[in-house]
Design a protein around this motif. Structure first.
Motif, PDB file in Angstrom:
ATOM      1  N   PRO A  58      -2.717   5.843  -5.026  1.00 51.42           N
ATOM      2  CA  PRO A  58      -2.680   6.178  -3.603  1.00 51.42           C
ATOM      3  C   PRO A  58      -1.298   5.969  -3.006  1.00 51.42           C
ATOM      4  O   PRO A  58      -0.434   5.318  -3.603  1.00 51.42           O
ATOM      5  CB  PRO A  58      -3.702   5.210  -2.995  1.00 51.42           C
ATOM      6  N   SER A  59      -1.101   6.527  -1.831  1.00 52.70           N
ATOM      7  CA  SER A  59       0.156   6.320  -1.112  1.00 52.70           C
ATOM      8  C   SER A  59       0.366   4.829  -0.879  1.00 52.70           C
ATOM      9  O   SER A  59      -0.562   4.098  -0.532  1.00 52.70           O
ATOM     10  CB  SER A  59       0.099   7.056   0.231  1.00 52.70           C
ATOM     11  N   GLY A  60       1.607   4.374  -1.089  1.00 48.00           N
ATOM     12  CA  GLY A  60       1.918   2.970  -0.882  1.00 48.00           C
ATOM     13  C   GLY A  60       1.601   2.069  -2.046  1.00 48.00           C
ATOM     14  O   GLY A  60       1.708   0.840  -1.931  1.00 48.00           O
ATOM     15  N   SER A  61       1.255   2.644  -3.192  1.00 47.41           N
ATOM     16  CA  SER A  61       0.880   1.817  -4.346  1.00 47.41           C
ATOM     17  C   SER A  61       2.083   1.324  -5.140  1.00 47.41           C
ATOM     18  O   SER A  61       1.926   0.510  -6.049  1.00 47.41           O
ATOM     19  CB  SER A  61      -0.064   2.597  -5.269  1.00 47.41           C
ATOM     20  N   GLY A  62       3.287   1.838  -4.826  1.00 44.52           N
ATOM     21  CA  GLY A  62       4.484   1.397  -5.531  1.00 44.52           C
ATOM     22  C   GLY A  62       5.020   2.389  -6.534  1.00 44.52           C
ATOM     23  O   GLY A  62       5.997   2.095  -7.233  1.00 44.52           O
ATOM     24  N   LYS A  63       4.437   3.576  -6.599  1.00 41.58           N
ATOM     25  CA  LYS A  63       4.819   4.555  -7.623  1.00 41.58           C
ATOM     26  C   LYS A  63       6.280   4.984  -7.494  1.00 41.58           C
ATOM     27  O   LYS A  63       7.038   4.940  -8.463  1.00 41.58           O
ATOM     28  CB  LYS A  63       3.911   5.796  -7.536  1.00 41.58           C
ATOM     29  N   SER A  64       6.665   5.417  -6.299  1.00 40.03           N
ATOM     30  CA  SER A  64       8.042   5.891  -6.110  1.00 40.03           C
ATOM     31  C   SER A  64       9.046   4.754  -6.256  1.00 40.03           C
ATOM     32  O   SER A  64      10.141   4.943  -6.805  1.00 40.03           O
ATOM     33  CB  SER A  64       8.191   6.545  -4.736  1.00 40.03           C
ATOM     34  N   THR A  65       8.691   3.574  -5.788  1.00 37.37           N
ATOM     35  CA  THR A  65       9.582   2.424  -5.936  1.00 37.37           C
ATOM     36  C   THR A  65       9.789   2.099  -7.402  1.00 37.37           C
ATOM     37  O   THR A  65      10.884   1.692  -7.812  1.00 37.37           O
ATOM     38  CB  THR A  65       9.012   1.210  -5.187  1.00 37.37           C
ATOM     39  N   LEU A  66       8.763   2.295  -8.215  1.00 42.34           N
ATOM     40  CA  LEU A  66       8.889   2.084  -9.662  1.00 42.34           C
ATOM     41  C   LEU A  66      10.006   2.965 -10.224  1.00 42.34           C
ATOM     42  O   LEU A  66      10.870   2.485 -10.968  1.00 42.34           O
ATOM     43  CB  LEU A  66       7.561   2.402 -10.340  1.00 42.34           C
ATOM     44  N   LEU A  67      10.013   4.240  -9.859  1.00 42.00           N
ATOM     45  CA  LEU A  67      11.053   5.137 -10.347  1.00 42.00           C
ATOM     46  C   LEU A  67      12.421   4.723  -9.841  1.00 42.00           C
ATOM     47  O   LEU A  67      13.413   4.754 -10.578  1.00 42.00           O
ATOM     48  CB  LEU A  67      10.765   6.576  -9.909  1.00 42.00           C
TER      49      LEU A  67
END
Length: 266
Positions: A58-67
């Motif tokens: 979901p949005s805000g789960s940390g996915k983009s920050t991981l990249l």
């Protein structure tokens, strides 16, 4: 896992190092916070050379920050990231330079230079960062634009291109640096539905050619077809991971089931 090099000049896989456990890219206990908000809470992840890993959540789960941690756009607060056997965290500019030469990233927004043609967008970084010859960069840029189906648009400016075309130019621009790993951050989410397929087709070709890829996506069909492994993130942690058939079609964790239940209804 796919093996072998395809057209477009992927670096020879024999020359690319792994760590002692065979991981090409490894994250150990990676944490990242913004003020009091914990975005990544001790993420451990190992990716093999040539593996395609899709990240759902979901949005805000940390996915983009991981990249953004992987390519050091947003360095982690703690933990280690090891690429090709070399730790890239805590090395300052040396780590950043190492990453820039090996990791390509394509963002949700195309971020093309509006006053430069498609070809100029693709050739700028190899000339400025790698110091390559202008003629060599032009030949390579034309090859890459042809590879992503944009050979007839080399002289067009971004405002004359559709969203899908701009995103394909952005992919060619990332490939022009001859990356060993490609990161994709929701690259189809800003596109109209009819333009999504042309971008996903390019990504499928890269996967088939053996490019190591970490893909944040909401395209469940792409994850099911192209990924070697699917990760579901929530609350800054990896909740579940495994082959697409297991995570997408037979999830074990209730949070994964709830998320996919909502996504697959639409």
């Amino acid at each position: 896992m796919r093996a072998g090099d395809g057209p477009g000049g992927l670096a020879p896989t024999e020359a690319l190092a792994t760590d002692g456990d065979g991981a090409f890219l490894r994250l150990e206990g990676v944490r990242k916070s913004f003020a009091d908000l914990v975005v990544l809470d001790g993420v451990d992840l190992a990716i093999r050379r040539g593996e395609v890993v899709c990240v759902l959540g979901p949005s805000g789960s940390g996915k983009s920050t991981l990249l953004r941690c992987v390519n050091l756009l947003s360095p982690p607060d703690s933990g280690r990231i090891v690429l090709e056997g070399e730790e890239i965290t805590g090395r300052g500019e040396a780590g950043i330079d190492f990453v820039r030469q090996r990791v390509g990233m394509v963002f949700q927004q195309f971020n093309l230079f509006p006053l430069k043609t498609a070809l100029e967008n693709v050739t700028l970084a190899p000339r400025a960062v790698l110091g390559r010859d202008e003629g060599e960069c032009r030949r390579r840029g034309e090859e890459l634009l042809d590879r992503v189906g944009m050979s007839d648009k080399v002289a067009e400016y971004p405002d004359r291109l559709s969203g899908g075309q701009q995103q394909r130019v952005a992919i060619a621009r990332a490939l022009a640096m001859d990356p060993h790993v490609m990161l994709f951050d929701e690259v189809t989410s800003a596109l109209d539905p009819e333009l999504v397929k042309e971008v996903l087709d390019v990504m499928r070709e890269l996967a088939d050619e053996g490019m190591t890829m970490l893909v944040v996506t909401h395209e469940i069909g792409f994850a099911r077809e192209a990924a070697d492994r699917v990760i579901f993130m929530d609350g800054g942690v990896i909740v579940e991971e495994g082959p697409p058939a297991q995570v997408i079609d037979a999830p074990r964790h209730e949070r994964t089931k709830a998320f996919l239940g909502l996504v697959l209804e639409h």
